[in-house]
Design an enzyme around this catalytic site. Structure first.
Site, PDB file in Angstrom:
ATOM      1  N   ARG A 236      -6.043  11.572  -9.488  1.00 36.54           N
ATOM      2  CA  ARG A 236      -4.564  10.953 -10.499  1.00 36.54           C
ATOM      3  C   ARG A 236      -4.838   9.335  -9.991  1.00 36.54           C
ATOM      4  O   ARG A 236      -4.042   8.457 -10.831  1.00 36.54           O
ATOM      5  CB  ARG A 236      -3.290  11.427 -10.067  1.00 36.54           C
ATOM      6  CG  ARG A 236      -2.957  11.148  -8.484  1.00 36.54           C
ATOM      7  CD  ARG A 236      -1.889  11.906  -8.254  1.00 36.54           C
ATOM      8  NE  ARG A 236      -0.442  11.720  -9.013  1.00 36.54           N
ATOM      9  CZ  ARG A 236       0.545  10.978  -8.358  1.00 36.54           C
ATOM     10  NH1 ARG A 236       0.207  10.264  -7.250  1.00 36.54           N
ATOM     11  NH2 ARG A 236       1.665  10.846  -9.012  1.00 36.54           N
TER      12      ARG A 236
ATOM     13  N   TRP B  71      -6.110  -0.327   0.891  1.00 38.68           N
ATOM     14  CA  TRP B  71      -6.992  -0.088   2.164  1.00 38.68           C
ATOM     15  C   TRP B  71      -7.762   1.147   1.876  1.00 38.68           C
ATOM     16  O   TRP B  71      -8.749   1.603   2.600  1.00 38.68           O
ATOM     17  CB  TRP B  71      -5.804   0.589   3.008  1.00 38.68           C
ATOM     18  CG  TRP B  71      -5.050   1.904   3.103  1.00 38.68           C
ATOM     19  CD1 TRP B  71      -4.451   2.323   2.149  1.00 38.68           C
ATOM     20  CD2 TRP B  71      -4.949   2.694   4.382  1.00 38.68           C
ATOM     21  NE1 TRP B  71      -3.753   3.436   2.669  1.00 38.68           N
ATOM     22  CE2 TRP B  71      -4.044   3.580   3.926  1.00 38.68           C
ATOM     23  CE3 TRP B  71      -5.414   2.436   5.577  1.00 38.68           C
ATOM     24  CZ2 TRP B  71      -3.962   4.896   4.666  1.00 38.68           C
ATOM     25  CZ3 TRP B  71      -5.029   3.656   6.563  1.00 38.68           C
ATOM     26  CH2 TRP B  71      -4.281   4.683   5.987  1.00 38.68           C
TER      27      TRP B  71
ATOM     28  N   SER C  60       2.543  -4.498  -0.377  1.00 43.13           N
ATOM     29  CA  SER C  60       1.038  -4.412  -0.174  1.00 43.13           C
ATOM     30  C   SER C  60       0.596  -3.165   0.526  1.00 43.13           C
ATOM     31  O   SER C  60       1.105  -2.293   0.264  1.00 43.13           O
ATOM     32  CB  SER C  60       0.675  -5.522   1.044  1.00 43.13           C
ATOM     33  OG  SER C  60      -0.568  -5.724   1.410  1.00 43.13           O
TER      34      SER C  60
ATOM     35  N   ARG D 240      10.500   3.836  -7.353  1.00 39.17           N
ATOM     36  CA  ARG D 240       8.967   3.405  -7.598  1.00 39.17           C
ATOM     37  C   ARG D 240       8.954   3.955  -8.986  1.00 39.17           C
ATOM     38  O   ARG D 240       9.016   5.196  -9.336  1.00 39.17           O
ATOM     39  CB  ARG D 240       8.028   4.090  -6.604  1.00 39.17           C
ATOM     40  CG  ARG D 240       8.298   3.395  -5.072  1.00 39.17           C
ATOM     41  CD  ARG D 240       7.655   4.169  -4.105  1.00 39.17           C
ATOM     42  NE  ARG D 240       7.991   5.464  -4.297  1.00 39.17           N
ATOM     43  CZ  ARG D 240       7.280   6.737  -3.914  1.00 39.17           C
ATOM     44  NH1 ARG D 240       5.910   6.667  -3.594  1.00 39.17           N
ATOM     45  NH2 ARG D 240       7.835   7.740  -3.603  1.00 39.17           N
ATOM     46  N   PRO D 241       8.173   3.144  -9.834  1.00 43.51           N
ATOM     47  CA  PRO D 241       7.855   3.496 -11.506  1.00 43.51           C
ATOM     48  C   PRO D 241       7.026   4.825 -11.486  1.00 43.51           C
ATOM     49  O   PRO D 241       7.002   5.841 -12.163  1.00 43.51           O
ATOM     50  CB  PRO D 241       7.456   2.341 -11.986  1.00 43.51           C
ATOM     51  CG  PRO D 241       7.876   1.296 -11.419  1.00 43.51           C
ATOM     52  CD  PRO D 241       8.274   1.633  -9.799  1.00 43.51           C
ATOM     53  N   GLU D 242       5.963   4.915 -10.520  1.00 42.51           N
ATOM     54  CA  GLU D 242       4.968   5.729 -10.357  1.00 42.51           C
ATOM     55  C   GLU D 242       5.447   7.086  -9.940  1.00 42.51           C
ATOM     56  O   GLU D 242       4.875   8.261 -10.034  1.00 42.51           O
ATOM     57  CB  GLU D 242       3.606   5.263  -9.652  1.00 42.51           C
ATOM     58  CG  GLU D 242       3.820   5.284  -8.232  1.00 42.51           C
ATOM     59  CD  GLU D 242       4.501   4.222  -7.350  1.00 42.51           C
ATOM     60  OE1 GLU D 242       4.591   4.038  -6.320  1.00 42.51           O
ATOM     61  OE2 GLU D 242       5.014   3.290  -8.269  1.00 42.51           O
TER      62      GLU D 242
ATOM     63  N   GLY E 119       0.742   3.006   3.642  1.00 45.75           N
ATOM     64  CA  GLY E 119      -0.148   3.903   3.351  1.00 45.75           C
ATOM     65  C   GLY E 119      -0.321   5.146   3.795  1.00 45.75           C
ATOM     66  O   GLY E 119      -0.687   6.164   3.203  1.00 45.75           O
TER      67      GLY E 119
ATOM     68  N   ASP F 280       2.421   7.532   3.333  1.00 45.99           N
ATOM     69  CA  ASP F 280       3.652   7.907   2.701  1.00 45.99           C
ATOM     70  C   ASP F 280       3.324   9.454   2.230  1.00 45.99           C
ATOM     71  O   ASP F 280       2.293   9.774   1.576  1.00 45.99           O
ATOM     72  CB  ASP F 280       3.644   7.144   1.334  1.00 45.99           C
ATOM     73  CG  ASP F 280       2.446   6.740   0.491  1.00 45.99           C
ATOM     74  OD1 ASP F 280       1.283   6.683   1.128  1.00 45.99           O
ATOM     75  OD2 ASP F 280       2.332   6.644  -0.754  1.00 45.99           O
TER      76      ASP F 280
ATOM     77  N   GLU G 162      -9.160  14.687  -0.780  1.00 43.20           N
ATOM     78  CA  GLU G 162      -8.452  13.752  -0.208  1.00 43.20           C
ATOM     79  C   GLU G 162      -7.888  13.781   1.110  1.00 43.20           C
ATOM     80  O   GLU G 162      -7.984  12.944   1.998  1.00 43.20           O
ATOM     81  CB  GLU G 162      -7.252  13.506  -1.126  1.00 43.20           C
ATOM     82  CG  GLU G 162      -6.157  12.443  -0.667  1.00 43.20           C
ATOM     83  CD  GLU G 162      -4.841  12.513  -1.437  1.00 43.20           C
ATOM     84  OE1 GLU G 162      -4.443  11.566  -1.342  1.00 43.20           O
ATOM     85  OE2 GLU G 162      -4.369  13.517  -1.684  1.00 43.20           O
TER      86      GLU G 162
END
Length: 592
Positions: free
Chosen positions: A200, A207, A254, A323-325, A356, A358, A551
């Protein structure tokens, strides 16, 4: 929470007054502002330190997403669409290019079934990029990757060959339509090719790029690695920092600042002295600009009981909107909260996304659920180690340029940060480093995280004088036997199970590489080799079972089982996993 939260508001980045000097020391406390808080030291009876509070001036960063023509800013539309059965998640909606102008798309929303509206007005996510064949490095032999693996098993050779070919499926360029009509796309129109993460994640991520880039170079695709770095350097030139990713909705935050690591890695791979010097020279000013962003909008002073004052960095995004996403996810978290509590949680959530990691127990204060996420109240070990390495690299680059005064200033900044990391975050009783809680002014010893051993990555070798500050035997023993992090399939992110993806039992490729290289740096090659063997075996068996890379993995199994938890389904691909696999294969070619 009031419905007015679903607005087009863009959060501002909090910044302190800027300076061209390297901010490696505390300001003059005699001139401290009136809101300097000394009372909380007495309230925290078990605390060893006191935070120095000071007022920051808020200054918005130039952000093209403030233009009103981006559909993803219409959170009411995105929320309604994402909640329908037609879309798997919010990201699918905000990543979809518009087939028609925004006014027409919005006017038709609600006039027809969402499925018909989407088919008529939205293109497929991912159609805003085009697959591209990465160019090989013509200065090297085409079989350079195979040569690096001479002496390895047939299985390792096959794994390596597959990984080399897999970059083709992850390399992209921006579709020309994005540049011609940017208002219809959430994608930022990058000029050069890049590597996507996979699944996705259809765009460049900050990073992630470092770990993908290291694999690309080993596969002989140095030109693609250079293009990726140039894209990131252009981000710094445009916005003053590198965003989370190459979507407009990522431009308010960031990620771990690894751009300097990428510049150094690419520079070392460039064979032409002239090209290497020019590449580094052009990069230097932008790297310093990124450093200033973190020092002026992501730093805090901590005062110890002994009077020592240290400046350290943390993730802090001043965004108080979902967050939009991940709009549905975030909205469900805050919909029943009052506006003040909702804003505080959304700051924590967005700051965790900037980290990063999350999401993780590392950011959870007062509980072990995502509702307790307060990443903007935690000073993380990992970020400060990355910035420490950045300071050391910039010292070398300045010296190579002949700017010895600047080199000395960077070296002084690095030494100051090392003292801060050791004095504020290191625990001699457990022989590891801990994140710092800004609400209780203490080490977060209840959360054992792999990042607690990242400071080893800052050591430059067994002869590094900083090793004198450490009991390496005890630290390595803490990692390998007492921490509970090292499992049969790799190093778990933490020892805490919360159901979030950056917690137990998940093993992530970036964590493995940083810890392994840290062990190599301090002269513990056998331990590094053991950890590399565990994770390589996990990735290899997973590849044989799934036919692809994942992942994240389950650290409690060596069979390549997928990791679990988090706000989305486990993804395949996968850029940074592929990159780390190649690094470990080439460094330890006989492990498989």
């Amino acid at each position: 929470m009031k419905s007015s939260t679903l607005t087009s508001t863009t959060g501002h980045i909090s910044r302190s007054a800027t300076s061209r000097t390297i901010p490696n020391g505390p300001p003059n406390l005699a001139n401290r502002p009136s809101n300097y808080d000394t009372s909380r030291r007495d309230a925290c009876k078990h605390s060893r330190v006191q935070q120095v509070h000071y007022q920051r001036r808020r200054k918005p960063i130039h952000n093209p997403t403030q233009r009103p023509c981006n559909m993803w800013r219409r959170q009411d539309v995105v929320l309604a669409a994402a909640r329908s059965a037609h879309f798997p998640d919010s990201k699918h909606v905000v990543d979809s290019p518009l087939r028609n102008d925004l006014r027409t798309v919005l006017d038709d929303f609600g006039r027809m079934p969402i499925a018909d509206w989407a088919d008529q007005h939205l293109a497929k996510p991912g159609s805003d990029t085009v697959s591209v064949q990465p160019l090989p490095d013509l200065t090297k032999h085409n079989n350079s990757s195979a040569r690096l693996l001479q002496g390895s098993s047939e299985a390792a050779q096959g794994f390596n060959a597959w990984l080399n070919r897999e970059w083709v499926s992850l390399c992209r360029i921006v579709h020309p339509d994005v540049t011609r009509d940017p208002d219809r796309h959430s994608l930022v129109p990058l000029k050069r090719p890049f590597v996507v993460a996979g699944g996705r994640f259809r765009e460049l991520y900050y990073w992630d790029s470092y770990f993908s880039l290291r694999g690309l170079i080993l596969s002989g695709f140095l030109p693609m690695a250079i293009d990726m770095v140039e894209n990131l350097l252009e981000f710094v030139e445009t916005y003053g920092f590198v965003p989370n990713g190459s979507r407009k909705y990522y431009l308010n935050r960031s990620q771990p600042p690894l751009l300097t690591e990428m510049v150094i890695t690419v520079s070392q791979a460039i064979r032409s002295d002239e090209q290497r010097i020019e590449f580094s020279r052009r990069a230097l000013l932008r790297l310093e600009k990124e450093y200033e962003f973190f020092m002026h909008s992501r730093s805090v002073l901590i005062k110890l009981e002994n009077g020592n004052i240290h400046r350290l960095n943390y993730y802090c995004v001043e965004s108080t909107v979902p967050r939009p996403e991940s709009l549905v996810h975030d909205w469900n978290l805050v919909k029943d909260l009052n506006e003040e509590d909702a804003a505080e949680l959304l700051r924590g959530i967005t700051s965790a996304a900037e980290s990063g990691w999350d999401f993780s127990s590392r950011w959870m204060l007062g509980g072990q659920t995502i509702e307790c996420t307060r990443a903007h109240q935690v000073v993380p070990v990992c970020l400060n180690v990355i910035l420490l390495r950045m300071e050391k690299h910039l010292a070398v680059m300045a010296s190579q340029k002949g700017d010895l005064d600047r080199a000395h200033a960077w070296k002084t900044a690095a030494e100051a940060r090392w003292r801060a990391i050791c004095e504020v975050m290191y625990c001699p009783e457990t022989n590891m480093w801990y994140d710092w809680d800004l609400t209780e002014y203490r080490q977060r010893r209840e959360v054992v995280a792999a990042s607690g051993f990242f400071p080893l990555w800052a050591i430059e070798g067994p002869e590094d004088p900083w090793l004198a500050d450490l009991n390496i035997d005890q630290i390595v023993d803490s990692l390998m036997t007492r921490s509970g992090l090292v499992r049969v399939g790799g190093i778990a992110a933490t020892t805490t199970f919360t159901g979030e993806q950056w917690d137990f039992p998940n093993a992530w490729a970036p964590i493995q590489l940083i810890v392994i290289e840290g062990l190599e740096n301090v002269g513990r090659s056998e331990m590094a080799r053991e950890l590399a063997s565990r994770f390589l075996t996990t990735m290899f068996r997973g590849w044989r079972s799934h036919g692809t890379m994942l992942e994240k993995y389950d650290a409690t199994s060596a069979d390549g089982l997928t990791g679990t938890g988090g706000e989305y389904e486990p993804q395949e691909g996968f850029g940074w996993t592929n990159g780390v696999a190649l690094v470990l294969l080439h460094r330890y070619p006989t492990l498989l």
